[in-house]
Design a protein around this motif. Structure first.
Motif, PDB file in Angstrom:
ATOM      1  N   GLU A  16     -27.900 133.979 -13.909  1.00 40.04           N
ATOM      2  CA  GLU A  16     -26.682 133.494 -14.557  1.00 40.04           C
ATOM      3  C   GLU A  16     -25.843 134.671 -15.050  1.00 40.04           C
ATOM      4  O   GLU A  16     -24.637 134.745 -14.821  1.00 40.04           O
ATOM      5  CB  GLU A  16     -27.066 132.584 -15.724  1.00 40.04           C
ATOM      6  N   ARG A  17     -26.514 135.615 -15.703  1.00 42.78           N
ATOM      7  CA  ARG A  17     -25.789 136.781 -16.208  1.00 42.78           C
ATOM      8  C   ARG A  17     -25.199 137.596 -15.056  1.00 42.78           C
ATOM      9  O   ARG A  17     -24.071 138.084 -15.136  1.00 42.78           O
ATOM     10  CB  ARG A  17     -26.763 137.641 -17.026  1.00 42.78           C
ATOM     11  N   HIS A  18     -25.976 137.734 -13.990  1.00 44.77           N
ATOM     12  CA  HIS A  18     -25.515 138.524 -12.854  1.00 44.77           C
ATOM     13  C   HIS A  18     -24.262 137.923 -12.237  1.00 44.77           C
ATOM     14  O   HIS A  18     -23.284 138.616 -11.962  1.00 44.77           O
ATOM     15  CB  HIS A  18     -26.638 138.591 -11.804  1.00 44.77           C
ATOM     16  N   ILE A  19     -24.292 136.605 -12.048  1.00 40.37           N
ATOM     17  CA  ILE A  19     -23.141 135.935 -11.445  1.00 40.37           C
ATOM     18  C   ILE A  19     -21.934 136.045 -12.379  1.00 40.37           C
ATOM     19  O   ILE A  19     -20.813 136.306 -11.958  1.00 40.37           O
ATOM     20  CB  ILE A  19     -23.474 134.452 -11.121  1.00 40.37           C
ATOM     21  N   LEU A  20     -22.175 135.873 -13.683  1.00 36.79           N
ATOM     22  CA  LEU A  20     -21.080 135.970 -14.652  1.00 36.79           C
ATOM     23  C   LEU A  20     -20.481 137.376 -14.676  1.00 36.79           C
ATOM     24  O   LEU A  20     -19.274 137.548 -14.745  1.00 36.79           O
ATOM     25  CB  LEU A  20     -21.588 135.611 -16.057  1.00 36.79           C
ATOM     26  N   ASP A  21     -21.350 138.404 -14.604  1.00 40.04           N
ATOM     27  CA  ASP A  21     -20.860 139.784 -14.592  1.00 40.04           C
ATOM     28  C   ASP A  21     -19.951 140.009 -13.395  1.00 40.04           C
ATOM     29  O   ASP A  21     -18.922 140.670 -13.492  1.00 40.04           O
ATOM     30  CB  ASP A  21     -22.034 140.770 -14.522  1.00 40.04           C
ATOM     31  N   ARG A  22     -20.367 139.459 -12.232  1.00 42.47           N
ATOM     32  CA  ARG A  22     -19.552 139.611 -11.029  1.00 42.47           C
ATOM     33  C   ARG A  22     -18.201 138.919 -11.199  1.00 42.47           C
ATOM     34  O   ARG A  22     -17.173 139.398 -10.779  1.00 42.47           O
ATOM     35  CB  ARG A  22     -20.261 139.006  -9.806  1.00 42.47           C
ATOM     36  N   GLN A  23     -18.256 137.774 -11.864  1.00 41.63           N
ATOM     37  CA  GLN A  23     -17.022 136.987 -12.042  1.00 41.63           C
ATOM     38  C   GLN A  23     -15.985 137.762 -12.858  1.00 41.63           C
ATOM     39  O   GLN A  23     -14.791 137.639 -12.641  1.00 41.63           O
ATOM     40  CB  GLN A  23     -17.382 135.695 -12.753  1.00 41.63           C
ATOM     41  N   ARG A  24     -16.479 138.604 -13.773  1.00 40.52           N
ATOM     42  CA  ARG A  24     -15.547 139.365 -14.615  1.00 40.52           C
ATOM     43  C   ARG A  24     -14.721 140.351 -13.788  1.00 40.52           C
ATOM     44  O   ARG A  24     -13.681 140.807 -14.219  1.00 40.52           O
ATOM     45  CB  ARG A  24     -16.311 140.116 -15.706  1.00 40.52           C
ATOM     46  N   ASP A  25     -15.207 140.684 -12.569  1.00 41.02           N
ATOM     47  CA  ASP A  25     -14.423 141.571 -11.695  1.00 41.02           C
ATOM     48  C   ASP A  25     -13.192 140.851 -11.147  1.00 41.02           C
ATOM     49  O   ASP A  25     -12.312 141.465 -10.556  1.00 41.02           O
ATOM     50  CB  ASP A  25     -15.269 142.060 -10.506  1.00 41.02           C
ATOM     51  N   PHE A  26     -13.187 139.521 -11.278  1.00 40.07           N
ATOM     52  CA  PHE A  26     -12.056 138.737 -10.763  1.00 40.07           C
ATOM     53  C   PHE A  26     -11.396 137.995 -11.921  1.00 40.07           C
ATOM     54  O   PHE A  26     -11.803 136.881 -12.267  1.00 40.07           O
ATOM     55  CB  PHE A  26     -12.540 137.718  -9.719  1.00 40.07           C
ATOM     56  N   PRO A  27     -10.386 138.596 -12.530  1.00 38.41           N
ATOM     57  CA  PRO A  27      -9.795 138.004 -13.733  1.00 38.41           C
ATOM     58  C   PRO A  27      -9.258 136.595 -13.495  1.00 38.41           C
ATOM     59  O   PRO A  27      -9.207 135.788 -14.423  1.00 38.41           O
ATOM     60  CB  PRO A  27      -8.645 138.960 -14.086  1.00 38.41           C
ATOM     61  N   ASP A  28      -8.875 136.284 -12.244  1.00 39.17           N
ATOM     62  CA  ASP A  28      -8.298 134.959 -11.967  1.00 39.17           C
ATOM     63  C   ASP A  28      -9.357 133.901 -11.690  1.00 39.17           C
ATOM     64  O   ASP A  28      -9.033 132.726 -11.542  1.00 39.17           O
ATOM     65  CB  ASP A  28      -7.351 135.023 -10.762  1.00 39.17           C
ATOM     66  N   ALA A  29     -10.612 134.321 -11.580  1.00 42.17           N
ATOM     67  CA  ALA A  29     -11.655 133.358 -11.205  1.00 42.17           C
ATOM     68  C   ALA A  29     -11.806 132.296 -12.291  1.00 42.17           C
ATOM     69  O   ALA A  29     -11.781 132.595 -13.492  1.00 42.17           O
ATOM     70  CB  ALA A  29     -12.975 134.079 -10.991  1.00 42.17           C
ATOM     71  N   SER A  30     -11.961 131.054 -11.852  1.00 38.34           N
ATOM     72  CA  SER A  30     -12.056 129.965 -12.824  1.00 38.34           C
ATOM     73  C   SER A  30     -13.488 129.751 -13.300  1.00 38.34           C
ATOM     74  O   SER A  30     -13.729 129.033 -14.255  1.00 38.34           O
ATOM     75  CB  SER A  30     -11.549 128.676 -12.180  1.00 38.34           C
ATOM     76  N   GLY A  31     -14.437 130.348 -12.606  1.00 35.95           N
ATOM     77  CA  GLY A  31     -15.843 130.149 -12.978  1.00 35.95           C
ATOM     78  C   GLY A  31     -16.514 129.065 -12.159  1.00 35.95           C
ATOM     79  O   GLY A  31     -17.717 128.854 -12.274  1.00 35.95           O
ATOM     80  N   THR A  32     -15.738 128.376 -11.323  1.00 40.66           N
ATOM     81  CA  THR A  32     -16.308 127.267 -10.551  1.00 40.66           C
ATOM     82  C   THR A  32     -17.384 127.762  -9.590  1.00 40.66           C
ATOM     83  O   THR A  32     -18.453 127.162  -9.474  1.00 40.66           O
ATOM     84  CB  THR A  32     -15.189 126.557  -9.749  1.00 40.66           C
ATOM     85  N   LEU A  33     -17.110 128.857  -8.901  1.00 43.33           N
ATOM     86  CA  LEU A  33     -18.087 129.378  -7.944  1.00 43.33           C
ATOM     87  C   LEU A  33     -19.356 129.816  -8.667  1.00 43.33           C
ATOM     88  O   LEU A  33     -20.470 129.566  -8.210  1.00 43.33           O
ATOM     89  CB  LEU A  33     -17.475 130.552  -7.159  1.00 43.33           C
ATOM     90  N   THR A  34     -19.172 130.439  -9.823  1.00 43.09           N
ATOM     91  CA  THR A  34     -20.322 130.857 -10.634  1.00 43.09           C
ATOM     92  C   THR A  34     -21.213 129.661 -10.949  1.00 43.09           C
ATOM     93  O   THR A  34     -22.435 129.698 -10.781  1.00 43.09           O
ATOM     94  CB  THR A  34     -19.820 131.464 -11.969  1.00 43.09           C
ATOM     95  N   GLN A  35     -20.571 128.583 -11.375  1.00 41.97           N
ATOM     96  CA  GLN A  35     -21.343 127.393 -11.745  1.00 41.97           C
ATOM     97  C   GLN A  35     -21.997 126.751 -10.527  1.00 41.97           C
ATOM     98  O   GLN A  35     -23.125 126.267 -10.598  1.00 41.97           O
ATOM     99  CB  GLN A  35     -20.422 126.391 -12.458  1.00 41.97           C
ATOM    100  N   LEU A  36     -21.285 126.788  -9.423  1.00 36.97           N
ATOM    101  CA  LEU A  36     -21.826 126.220  -8.185  1.00 36.97           C
ATOM    102  C   LEU A  36     -23.079 126.989  -7.742  1.00 36.97           C
ATOM    103  O   LEU A  36     -24.102 126.398  -7.378  1.00 36.97           O
ATOM    104  CB  LEU A  36     -20.740 126.256  -7.100  1.00 36.97           C
TER     105      LEU A  36
END
Ligand code: AHM
Ligand code: MG
Length: 341
Positions: A16-36
């Motif tokens: 979970e932390r790893h995916i979230l850390d990656r998401q921070r590289d994309f400021p526009d990401a909504s988090g949907t892919l992370t949750q998926l």
């Protein structure tokens, strides 16, 4: 006196932390892919807990149903399929799903909202190995939907590997591992059963430059084309081929690919006289695994063209595959072009 202060968050990285850390590289990401991705990880944990009990009487056995590939469905396949579906049908993240165990596309139930992604999966690949306690795996691919809104369609599912947003597999082996990519390298997590979490154990996996293995069902050698037979002899050291490659073949694609990803090599399941398009499915097996291996520095081909460039035309389309270290796969293309016309 020793200082036992641990640097905050120094070593243990949950998925979970790893995916979230990656998401921070994309400021526009909504988090949907992370949750998926996290939903898929949870499905993986549930399936893992069942596969470890596969020898027990209440699970072992066959349902008797015949799946769309004409094979008998075993109970664990059904469980894995349902688990993937049930963890993803209501979240509003998906427009549509597709599974190797379902003939048609799987719509999101009308009572739930649809979302922007498409999930294709092989719920339990290599399931003929379950009865003999050999590793099996779940394979998944995530695409962005192509249609604008409403229920997803077949068109949303028939996308080439080059359009993948994320792909990966979960291998249920001596330990359970989840390996995934979002196009930024390949990362592996091992399930710690005592705490029920996937922990980062293999960051930034790259195929070793010196391969160790070739992997194919040589029992079918006589059915193979001249080009594939000669290629196999090349792998064994003839015609200037490499010396010292070992043969390893489990017969469970996820396990064969996982070993070769960590040790280097080529996995192939070619076309043969009985199966002119090979055995493996383009959308559920070849594309996600091919994309992931390319993210680790390798190459995936159907023997004549890159697998990730093929535009699928059918949900259950099959394809020959050659996947692994680039030089070994390109050599297969060379032999096929030269000897098979
Ligand atoms: P499945 O999806 O029905 O389990 O079949 C796919 C499996 C792969 O995991 C494996 O690479 C291949 O079938 C093995 O086939 P064979 O027994 O012909 O070598
Ligand atoms: Mg399969």
């Amino acid at each position: 006196m020793k200082n036992h202060t641990i640097e905050p968050g120094a070593r243990i990285v949950t998925i979970e932390r790893h995916i979230l850390d990656r998401q921070r590289d994309f400021p526009d990401a909504s988090g949907t892919l992370t949750q998926l991705l996290y939903d898929i990880a949870i499905a993986g944990k549930l399936i893992a807990s069942h596969t470890t009990r596969a020898g027990l009487a209440d699970i072992l056995g066959q349902t008797g149903a015949i799946n769309v590939q004409g094979e008998e469905v075993q109970k664990l396949d059904v469980y894995a399929h349902r688990t993937m579906f049930q963890l993803n049908d209501h979240t509003g993240r998906l427009a549509v799903m597709g599974s190797e165990e379902e003939d048609d596309i799987i719509p999101i139930p009308a009572k739930y909202p649809t979302g922007k992604y498409v999930l294709l999966f092989d719920p339990l690949d290599g399931s003929s190995n379950i009865d003999v306690n050999v590793s099996v795996g779940t394979i998944f691919a995530i695409f962005r939907r192509k249609t604008e809104s409403g229920p997803g369609t077949l068109e949303d599912c028939l996308q080439p590997g080059s359009a993948i947003v994320a792909a990966g597999y979960i291998v249920y082996g001596a330990s359970t591992m989840l390996v995934y990519t979002t196009g930024q390298g390949v990362h592996g997590f091992t399930l710690d059963p005592s705490i029920g979490e996937f922990l980062l154990s293999h960051p930034n996996i790259r195929l070793p430059q010196t391969p160790k293995y070739f992997s194919a069902n040589q029992g079918y050698h006589k059915r193979w084309s001249n080009g594939v037979q000669r290629y196999t002899r090349w792998l064994q050291g003839e015609d200037g081929g490499p010396s010292g490659l070992s043969l390893r073949y489990i017969g469970s694609m996820v396990a064969d690919i996982h070993r070769n990803l960590l040790r280097g090599g080529v996995f192939y399941y070619p076309a043969d006289a009985k199966a002119p398009n090979g055995k493996l499915r383009l959308l559920y097996e070849a594309i996600p695994i091919g994309f992931l291996i390319e993210q680790a520095g390798g190459y995936a081909s159907d023997g004549r063209q890159p697998i990730c460039q093929i535009q699928p035309t059918e949900l259950h389309q099959r394809t020959p595959v050659f996947i692994g270290n680039r030089d070994l796969v390109e050599k297969a293309e060379e032999y096929i072009a030269k000897y098979d016309g």
